[in-house]
Structures are given as structure tokens and as C-alpha cells.
Design a protein around this motif. Structure first.
Motif, short mmCIF file in Angstrom:
data_model
loop_
_atom_site.label_atom_id
_atom_site.label_comp_id
_atom_site.label_asym_id
_atom_site.label_seq_id
_atom_site.Cartn_x
_atom_site.Cartn_y
_atom_site.Cartn_z
N UNK A 1 0.84 -1.21 0.00
CA UNK A 1 0.00 0.00 0.00
C UNK A 1 0.87 1.25 0.00
N UNK A 2 1.93 1.25 0.81
CA UNK A 2 2.82 2.41 0.86
C UNK A 2 3.49 2.64 -0.49
N UNK A 3 3.88 1.57 -1.17
CA UNK A 3 4.50 1.70 -2.49
C UNK A 3 3.52 2.28 -3.51
N UNK A 4 2.28 1.82 -3.47
CA UNK A 4 1.27 2.35 -4.39
C UNK A 4 1.02 3.83 -4.14
N UNK A 5 0.96 4.21 -2.87
CA UNK A 5 0.75 5.62 -2.56
C UNK A 5 1.93 6.47 -3.01
N UNK A 6 3.13 5.94 -2.88
CA UNK A 6 4.33 6.65 -3.33
C UNK A 6 4.28 6.84 -4.84
N UNK A 7 3.92 5.79 -5.57
CA UNK A 7 3.83 5.91 -7.03
C UNK A 7 2.75 6.89 -7.44
N UNK A 8 1.65 6.92 -6.70
CA UNK A 8 0.57 7.85 -7.03
C UNK A 8 1.03 9.29 -6.83
N UNK A 9 1.91 9.53 -5.85
CA UNK A 9 2.40 10.87 -5.61
C UNK A 9 3.55 11.25 -6.53
N UNK A 10 4.11 10.28 -7.28
CA UNK A 10 5.25 10.56 -8.14
C UNK A 10 4.84 11.06 -9.52
N UNK A 11 3.58 11.34 -9.71
CA UNK A 11 3.14 11.85 -11.00
C UNK A 11 3.53 13.31 -11.13
N UNK A 12 3.49 13.84 -12.33
CA UNK A 12 3.95 15.18 -12.59
C UNK A 12 2.81 16.17 -12.65
N UNK A 13 3.09 17.40 -12.23
CA UNK A 13 2.15 18.50 -12.38
C UNK A 13 2.48 19.17 -13.70
N UNK A 14 1.54 19.17 -14.62
CA UNK A 14 1.76 19.78 -15.93
C UNK A 14 0.62 20.72 -16.27
N UNK A 15 0.91 21.67 -17.15
CA UNK A 15 -0.11 22.58 -17.65
C UNK A 15 -0.90 21.88 -18.75
N UNK A 16 -1.96 22.52 -19.23
CA UNK A 16 -2.80 21.92 -20.28
C UNK A 16 -2.02 21.70 -21.57
N UNK A 17 -1.00 22.53 -21.84
CA UNK A 17 -0.22 22.34 -23.07
C UNK A 17 0.90 21.33 -22.91
N UNK A 18 1.01 20.69 -21.73
CA UNK A 18 2.00 19.64 -21.50
C UNK A 18 3.34 20.13 -20.99
N UNK A 19 3.48 21.41 -20.69
CA UNK A 19 4.73 21.94 -20.18
C UNK A 19 4.68 22.08 -18.67
N UNK A 20 5.86 22.21 -18.06
CA UNK A 20 5.92 22.43 -16.61
C UNK A 20 5.63 23.90 -16.32
#
Length: 145
Positions: free
Chosen positions: A7-26
Motif C-alpha cells: 500500500x505504501x508503495x502504491x501511494x508513493x507511485x501515485x504521488x510521483x506523477x507530474x504536475x503539468x499545464x494543459x499544453x503539456x509543459x511544466x
């Protein structure tokens, strides 16, 4: 104990996603640099008072150049770039199989919605095929910056 680690590993992977704008840039910080998310925390012990550094080096919050709000995004590459886990697709690049031989989309028989995958059919009446022998198609590592 193994269950808790899973469960801890899954939560870590869920938090490892990126925040991106609508055009795909940071997003861009007020000082002109790009925002950095998901830095390692360093100390992951119980009772640790360490928190990750801010997203932007200075004061202020990052903003998107296109005016959108940065959101967590996952597998943002196009479908033609996606590949199956190693050795589970077709060809040397492990490309996903087409679910339908005739190129149509899988759908529930009779026009229903929400049926299980094993009941879905193509327009020619054949059952749908999984895109990978095991696993799901994902973006290749070189697109994950």
C-alpha cells in the motif's frame, strides 16, 4: 507487513506523477525557472520534521504560460508512442496490439455501458483482444522528464 509495504508503495507511485499545464509543459516560477515537483524527502522516518523543499526556489507559486492550472497528469504521451512492458507487445519496440482486427473500438454488445472487458465485442462481432500480453500500455521512459 507485506500488505502495508505494498500500500505504501502504491501511494508513493501515485504521488510521483507530474504536475503539468494543459499544453503539456511544466509551470514557470516567478524567477523564470521551471517548477520542480516530487523531490525526494531525504528522511522518511517516523516523527521526522523534514519536509521537501518548495516547488519554486524563491517566493511565490508557479504559473502556467497558457493560463491553465497545473494538474497531476499521468501517461500523457500520445497512443502511438505508448508501448507494452518489455517483451509483452508486438515487434522489437513492444508496440500494443490493436484490440480489434477491423480497427473499430471495443463496445458492449447491445449498446449497453459498463460491461466487463471479456464481454466486449468489435464491430465485426469478434471478441476484443488485450493490447498487451500482460500489463498495460505506458509511455516510454525517454518521454518521462
Amino acid at each position: 507487513m507485506k500488505f502495508i509495504l505494498a500500500i505504501a508503495s502504491l501511494l508513493t507511485l501515485a504521488e510521483a506523477r507530474r504536475h503539468l499545464c494543459d499544453d503539456g509543459t511544466r509551470p514557470i516560477c516567478p524567477d523564470g525557472s521551471k517548477a520542480v515537483y516530487n523531490r525526494p524527502t531525504g528522511k522518511n522516518t517516523k516523527g521526522s520534521t523534514y519536509f521537501p523543499p518548495p516547488v519554486c526556489g524563491g517566493d511565490g507559486s508557479p504559473e502556467c504560460a497558457d493560463g491553465s492550472v497545473a494538474k497531476v497528469r499521468f501517461n500523457t504521451c500520445s497512443n502511438d508512442l505508448k508501448q507494452c512492458p518489455k517483451g509483452k507487445g508486438q515487434g522489437p519496440n513492444d508496440k500494443p496490439f490493436s484490440p480489434c482486427a477491423d480497427g473499430s473500438k471495443c463496445h458492449c454488445p447491445g449498446g449497453g455501458k459498463g460491461c466487463q472487458f471479456r464481454y466486449k465485442v468489435c464491430d465485426n462481432g469478434q471478441g476484443c483482444r488485450k493490447m498487451c500480453r500482460s500489463g498495460e500500455p505506458h509511455c516510454p521512459w525517454f518521454t518521462k522528464n
